[in-house]
Design a protein around this motif. Structure first.
Motif, PDB file in Angstrom:
ATOM      1  N   ASN A 105      16.530  -2.600  -3.109  1.00 16.23           N
ATOM      2  CA  ASN A 105      16.213  -3.762  -3.345  1.00 16.23           C
ATOM      3  C   ASN A 105      14.523  -3.977  -2.658  1.00 16.23           C
ATOM      4  OD1 ASN A 105      18.307  -4.775  -4.556  1.00 16.23           O
ATOM      5  ND2 ASN A 105      19.394  -5.517  -2.761  1.00 16.23           N
ATOM      6  N   THR A 106      14.325  -3.580  -1.379  1.00 16.80           N
ATOM      7  CA  THR A 106      13.227  -3.473  -0.727  1.00 16.80           C
ATOM      8  C   THR A 106      12.016  -3.153  -1.668  1.00 16.80           C
ATOM      9  OG1 THR A 106      14.021  -3.228   1.362  1.00 16.80           O
ATOM     10  CG2 THR A 106      11.791  -2.852   1.223  1.00 16.80           C
ATOM     11  N   THR A 107      12.164  -1.943  -2.193  1.00 20.55           N
ATOM     12  CA  THR A 107      11.073  -1.194  -3.075  1.00 20.55           C
ATOM     13  C   THR A 107      10.833  -2.094  -4.425  1.00 20.55           C
ATOM     14  OG1 THR A 107      11.833   1.020  -2.221  1.00 20.55           O
ATOM     15  CG2 THR A 107      10.522   0.894  -4.479  1.00 20.55           C
ATOM     16  N   TYR A 108      12.178  -2.534  -5.001  1.00 17.31           N
ATOM     17  CA  TYR A 108      11.969  -3.509  -6.148  1.00 17.31           C
ATOM     18  C   TYR A 108      11.272  -4.666  -5.936  1.00 17.31           C
ATOM     19  CZ  TYR A 108      14.713  -0.489  -9.245  1.00 17.31           C
ATOM     20  OH  TYR A 108      15.172   0.635 -10.125  1.00 17.31           O
ATOM     21  N   LYS A 153      12.922   3.408 -10.399  1.00 17.40           N
ATOM     22  CA  LYS A 153      14.186   4.075  -9.685  1.00 17.40           C
ATOM     23  C   LYS A 153      13.849   5.316  -8.952  1.00 17.40           C
ATOM     24  CE  LYS A 153      18.812   6.377 -10.602  1.00 17.40           C
ATOM     25  NZ  LYS A 153      19.722   6.716 -11.578  1.00 17.40           N
ATOM     26  N   LYS A 154      12.831   5.980  -9.477  1.00 18.20           N
ATOM     27  CA  LYS A 154      12.228   7.478  -8.864  1.00 18.20           C
ATOM     28  C   LYS A 154      11.397   6.862  -7.641  1.00 18.20           C
ATOM     29  CE  LYS A 154      10.012  11.654  -9.436  1.00 18.20           C
ATOM     30  NZ  LYS A 154       9.229  12.608 -10.235  1.00 18.20           N
ATOM     31  N   LEU A 155      10.434   5.574  -7.689  1.00 22.11           N
ATOM     32  CA  LEU A 155      10.241   5.223  -6.458  1.00 22.11           C
ATOM     33  C   LEU A 155      11.068   4.869  -5.505  1.00 22.11           C
ATOM     34  CD1 LEU A 155       7.122   2.982  -7.960  1.00 22.11           C
ATOM     35  CD2 LEU A 155       7.078   4.994  -6.533  1.00 22.11           C
ATOM     36  N   SER A 156      11.879   4.226  -5.704  1.00 23.72           N
ATOM     37  CA  SER A 156      12.884   3.602  -4.849  1.00 23.72           C
ATOM     38  C   SER A 156      13.438   5.009  -4.120  1.00 23.72           C
ATOM     39  CB  SER A 156      13.937   2.632  -5.442  1.00 23.72           C
ATOM     40  OG  SER A 156      15.015   3.498  -6.033  1.00 23.72           O
ATOM     41  N   LEU A 157      13.896   5.959  -4.674  1.00 26.99           N
ATOM     42  CA  LEU A 157      14.543   7.118  -4.159  1.00 26.99           C
ATOM     43  C   LEU A 157      13.396   7.884  -3.305  1.00 26.99           C
ATOM     44  CD1 LEU A 157      16.221   8.790  -7.300  1.00 26.99           C
ATOM     45  CD2 LEU A 157      17.226   7.441  -5.229  1.00 26.99           C
ATOM     46  N   LEU A 190       0.765  -1.382  -0.060  1.00 24.82           N
ATOM     47  CA  LEU A 190       0.051  -0.094  -0.057  1.00 24.82           C
ATOM     48  C   LEU A 190       0.879   1.346   0.041  1.00 24.82           C
ATOM     49  CD1 LEU A 190      -2.694   1.263   0.054  1.00 24.82           C
ATOM     50  CD2 LEU A 190      -2.655   1.097   2.605  1.00 24.82           C
ATOM     51  N   LYS A 191       2.148   1.230   0.605  1.00 22.92           N
ATOM     52  CA  LYS A 191       2.924   2.382   0.715  1.00 22.92           C
ATOM     53  C   LYS A 191       3.243   2.644  -0.473  1.00 22.92           C
ATOM     54  CE  LYS A 191       4.404   1.954   5.688  1.00 22.92           C
ATOM     55  NZ  LYS A 191       5.374   1.950   6.505  1.00 22.92           N
ATOM     56  N   VAL A 192       3.702   1.587  -1.446  1.00 23.84           N
ATOM     57  CA  VAL A 192       4.370   1.795  -2.723  1.00 23.84           C
ATOM     58  C   VAL A 192       3.074   2.375  -3.681  1.00 23.84           C
ATOM     59  CG1 VAL A 192       5.224   0.547  -4.882  1.00 23.84           C
ATOM     60  CG2 VAL A 192       6.179   0.157  -2.633  1.00 23.84           C
ATOM     61  N   MET A 193       2.152   1.895  -3.581  1.00 24.15           N
ATOM     62  CA  MET A 193       0.695   2.191  -4.648  1.00 24.15           C
ATOM     63  C   MET A 193       0.408   3.642  -4.032  1.00 24.15           C
ATOM     64  SD  MET A 193       0.000  -0.133  -6.285  1.00 24.15           S
ATOM     65  CE  MET A 193      -1.547   0.469  -7.119  1.00 24.15           C
ATOM     66  N   LYS A 194       0.688   4.030  -2.771  1.00 21.95           N
ATOM     67  CA  LYS A 194       0.374   5.602  -2.568  1.00 21.95           C
ATOM     68  C   LYS A 194       1.318   6.271  -3.038  1.00 21.95           C
ATOM     69  CE  LYS A 194      -2.213   4.989   1.977  1.00 21.95           C
ATOM     70  NZ  LYS A 194      -2.175   5.356   3.393  1.00 21.95           N
ATOM     71  N   LEU A 195       2.626   5.948  -3.085  1.00 20.58           N
ATOM     72  CA  LEU A 195       3.721   6.760  -3.637  1.00 20.58           C
ATOM     73  C   LEU A 195       3.398   6.798  -5.361  1.00 20.58           C
ATOM     74  CD1 LEU A 195       6.917   5.443  -2.292  1.00 20.58           C
ATOM     75  CD2 LEU A 195       5.832   7.621  -1.725  1.00 20.58           C
ATOM     76  N   ILE A 196       2.986   5.891  -5.870  1.00 19.93           N
ATOM     77  CA  ILE A 196       2.690   5.899  -7.397  1.00 19.93           C
ATOM     78  C   ILE A 196       1.265   6.680  -7.661  1.00 19.93           C
ATOM     79  CG2 ILE A 196       1.725   4.739  -9.480  1.00 19.93           C
ATOM     80  CD1 ILE A 196       3.291   2.054  -8.156  1.00 19.93           C
ATOM     81  N   TRP A 197       0.277   6.664  -6.939  1.00 18.60           N
ATOM     82  CA  TRP A 197      -0.767   7.601  -6.904  1.00 18.60           C
ATOM     83  C   TRP A 197      -0.701   9.093  -6.387  1.00 18.60           C
ATOM     84  CZ3 TRP A 197      -3.551   3.667  -3.089  1.00 18.60           C
ATOM     85  CH2 TRP A 197      -4.164   2.447  -3.848  1.00 18.60           C
ATOM     86  N   GLU A 198       0.547   9.222  -5.454  1.00 15.37           N
ATOM     87  CA  GLU A 198       0.683  10.546  -5.089  1.00 15.37           C
ATOM     88  C   GLU A 198       1.427  11.404  -6.187  1.00 15.37           C
ATOM     89  OE1 GLU A 198       2.067  10.264  -1.394  1.00 15.37           O
ATOM     90  OE2 GLU A 198      -0.031   9.940  -0.517  1.00 15.37           O
TER      91      GLU A 198
END
Length: 119
Positions: free
Chosen positions: A41-44, A26-30, A10-18
């Motif tokens: 690695n965790t993000t990927y 790469k940008k998501l991992s940053l 959910l945290k990653v989805m929120k980052l994508i939505w926001e």
């Protein structure tokens, strides 16, 4: 939608939505490193799980991520799951519980009344 999201997903989805989508992994991992102190690695790994579950699409080149489900769709899905799981489908029981200890302003009460009246 039968699939559910774990908290990390959910945290990653929120980052994508926001953020502007599509967005590179790469940008998501940053962003995740800054927001959650996660390593790349965790993000990927979480992104790959979301792809497998069908919540996001991965495009090349650049490992570009696009949400395949909107935030409002997920909110409705999670709310319905909570409603059925904890309140046996009773909206009245859910709202009673939510409002039981909540101090609402007159304007909030008016907003809720209008919402109910317009249903």
């Amino acid at each position: 939608m039968k699939q559910r999201l774990f908290d990390s997903e959910l945290k990653v989805m929120k980052l994508i939505w926001e953020n502007q989508q599509p967005i590179s992994a790469k940008k998501l991992s940053l962003i995740a490193e800054k927001e959650y102190s996660w390593n790349k690695n965790t993000t990927y790994t979480i992104i790959k799980k979301l792809v497998t579950k069908g919540f996001i699409r991965r495009d090349e080149p650049g490992f570009i991520c696009t949400a395949l489900v909107s935030q409002s769709e997920m909110q409705k899905n999670e709310a319905t799951t909570l409603l059925n799981k904890m309140f046996n489908g009773s909206r009245k029981a859910l709202f009673s519980t939510l409002l039981e200890d909540e101090d609402l302003s007159e304007s909030e009460i008016d907003e809720l009344r209008k919402y109910i009246d317009n249903r």
